[in-house]
Design a protein around this motif. Structure first.
Motif, PDB file in Angstrom:
ATOM      1  N   GLN A 280      -0.026   8.001  -6.941  1.00  0.00           N
ATOM      2  CA  GLN A 280      -0.548   9.037  -7.085  1.00  0.00           C
ATOM      3  C   GLN A 280       0.623   9.956  -5.291  1.00  0.00           C
ATOM      4  OE1 GLN A 280      -4.708   8.238  -6.045  1.00  0.00           O
ATOM      5  NE2 GLN A 280      -4.703   8.107  -3.526  1.00  0.00           N
ATOM      6  N   ASP A 282      -0.785  12.640  -2.867  1.00  0.00           N
ATOM      7  CA  ASP A 282      -1.781  13.680  -2.203  1.00  0.00           C
ATOM      8  C   ASP A 282      -1.076  14.613  -1.393  1.00  0.00           C
ATOM      9  OD1 ASP A 282      -3.749  14.722  -0.236  1.00  0.00           O
ATOM     10  OD2 ASP A 282      -4.130  12.301   0.401  1.00  0.00           O
ATOM     11  N   LYS A 285      -0.901  14.921   1.965  1.00  0.00           N
ATOM     12  CA  LYS A 285      -0.093  14.274   2.644  1.00  0.00           C
ATOM     13  C   LYS A 285       1.119  14.923   1.663  1.00  0.00           C
ATOM     14  CE  LYS A 285      -2.780  10.631   2.961  1.00  0.00           C
ATOM     15  NZ  LYS A 285      -2.573   9.245   2.760  1.00  0.00           N
ATOM     16  N   THR A 295       6.210  11.193  -1.444  1.00  0.00           N
ATOM     17  CA  THR A 295       5.541   9.762  -0.908  1.00  0.00           C
ATOM     18  C   THR A 295       4.663   9.592  -1.593  1.00  0.00           C
ATOM     19  OG1 THR A 295       6.264   9.858   1.498  1.00  0.00           O
ATOM     20  CG2 THR A 295       5.273   7.888   0.670  1.00  0.00           C
ATOM     21  N   GLU A 297       1.731   6.684  -2.664  1.00  0.00           N
ATOM     22  CA  GLU A 297       0.945   6.027  -2.779  1.00  0.00           C
ATOM     23  C   GLU A 297       0.577   5.428  -4.250  1.00  0.00           C
ATOM     24  OE1 GLU A 297      -2.379   8.266  -1.528  1.00  0.00           O
ATOM     25  OE2 GLU A 297      -1.641   8.390   0.405  1.00  0.00           O
ATOM     26  N   LYS A 299      -2.517   3.173  -6.331  1.00  0.00           N
ATOM     27  CA  LYS A 299      -3.605   1.607  -5.487  1.00  0.00           C
ATOM     28  C   LYS A 299      -3.675   0.582  -7.477  1.00  0.00           C
ATOM     29  CE  LYS A 299      -5.426   5.465  -3.075  1.00  0.00           C
ATOM     30  NZ  LYS A 299      -7.025   6.206  -3.205  1.00  0.00           N
ATOM     31  N   ARG A 309       3.663  -3.298  -5.470  1.00  0.00           N
ATOM     32  CA  ARG A 309       5.268  -3.044  -4.794  1.00  0.00           C
ATOM     33  C   ARG A 309       5.626  -1.869  -5.601  1.00  0.00           C
ATOM     34  NH1 ARG A 309       6.082  -7.569  -5.706  1.00  0.00           N
ATOM     35  NH2 ARG A 309       8.307  -7.988  -6.641  1.00  0.00           N
ATOM     36  N   ASN A 313       9.256   4.332  -3.411  1.00  0.00           N
ATOM     37  CA  ASN A 313       8.647   4.840  -2.844  1.00  0.00           C
ATOM     38  C   ASN A 313       8.373   6.478  -3.102  1.00  0.00           C
ATOM     39  OD1 ASN A 313       7.128   2.521  -2.515  1.00  0.00           O
ATOM     40  ND2 ASN A 313       8.582   2.395  -0.774  1.00  0.00           N
TER      41      ASN A 313
END
Length: 324
Positions: A280, A282, A285, A295, A297, A299, A309, A313
């Protein structure tokens, strides 16, 4: 030459017959004298004196983990100490059965009582130098117990490239004997298993249960088996989604999906799929300096994976509104 050898042989034989009997007699006599002298020398020795429970009231259970014997150091002639060791003169320590008349409680046998019982069976010249322990403490009840589960304290470690896949405790519960007030506070008992390190195969260990003062555990040990599985690496492709975006604003990333790499047990390799991961961006952010990269993320929505990983990124992005 042979006649000369025969002459000396006969002479030696004659001398041996005349001298050997007196020699052997005095040798035996001196040996016996030395032996009896040695036996009369004074020395010290340590003995295990057993603790006995005779004529106990029916149903009494000793709930404390206390010694079944005491170590006593005695000083006397060696012959007396040998008699204690190999004869039947060592004393025993016993309790008056009447002290266990109550339904539960604690019994103490102090140092003076222990020494009194020991001295009663010893020779008059024997000195008692030490008694260890010098006090005996026993907790007891009349059979009251309950079953509680066994829990593990500590965790074994697997070698690099392996993981602990599961555990089995046999038995998984034990009987706990204790005084009523103490029994009510015990919800589980614990076995330490953190002595296992770098294991690579399924491993079983006999683990003693942690003792508690005034508590008897039956059994006092359990068997614990740890399953071990090899870790393998897997890759899946997961779409990128936006979270916390205001209504009317859409996220577009380049690329729209990203490769996720993770480790998983070999037995679960096929069961873990891309749908169990979320990658995702955000909205809260997003960069405020005008850069075009955001960036990512990741989960994992399953506890079966580790070392998760991303191939990258960061990705390029643009924001689109609904009216465009």
């Amino acid at each position: 030459m042979s006649s000369l050898k025969s002459f000396f042989y006969a002479l030696l034989k004659k001398f041996w017959r005349r001298q050997s009997i007196p020699f052997l007699f005095f040798l035996a006599l001196s040996t016996a004298f030395w032996f009896f002298q040695a036996l009369n020398e004074v020395d010290e020795a340590e003995f295990d004196v057993p603790v006995e429970f005779k004529d106990m009231p029916h149903g009494v259970v000793i709930t404390s983990d206390t010694p079944t014997s005491v170590k006593v150091t005695l000083r006397d002639r060696i012959i007396t100490l040998l008699n204690y060791k190999y004869g039947d003169q060592l004393p025993t320590i016993s309790f008056d059965p009447n002290v266990f008349a109550q339904s539960e409680g604690r019994v103490l046998l102090l140092a003076a009582d222990i020494q009194r019982q020991i001295r009663a069976r010893l020779a008059s010249g024997t000195q008692v130098l030490s008694v260890k322990p010098d006090t005996l403490e026993y907790y007891y009840n009349h059979g009251k117990y309950k079953r509680v589960p066994v829990r593990l304290k500590g965790q074994p470690t697997a070698a690099t490239g392996y993981t602990i896949a599961g555990q089995h405790i046999e038995p998984d519960s034990v009987s706990v004997y204790a005084a009523s007030a103490l029994l009510d506070t015990i919800k589980a008992v614990y076995a330490r298993v953190d002595q296992l390190h770098n294991i690579t195969t399924t491993t079983s260990v006999e683990a003693p249960l942690q003792s508690m003062r005034g508590v008897k555990l039956q059994p006092s040990k359990v068997q614990v088996r740890f399953g071990v599985d090899r870790l393998v690496e897997k890759k899946v492709t997961v779409p990128i989604v936006g979270v916390n975006f205001p209504e009317g604003i859409q996220l577009r990333t380049f690329p729209s999906q990203v490769e996720v790499t993770f480790q998983v047990r070999m037995a679960l390799y096929r069961s873990v799929q891309a749908g169990q991961f979320t990658v995702q961006v955000d909205y809260n952010k997003l960069p405020t300096d005008g850069t075009t990269k955001c960036t990512l993320e990741v989960k994992a929505n399953t506890p079966a994976v580790s070392y998760v990983r991303l191939a990258s990124n960061e990705v390029e992005y643009v924001l689109e509104t609904d009216h465009q």
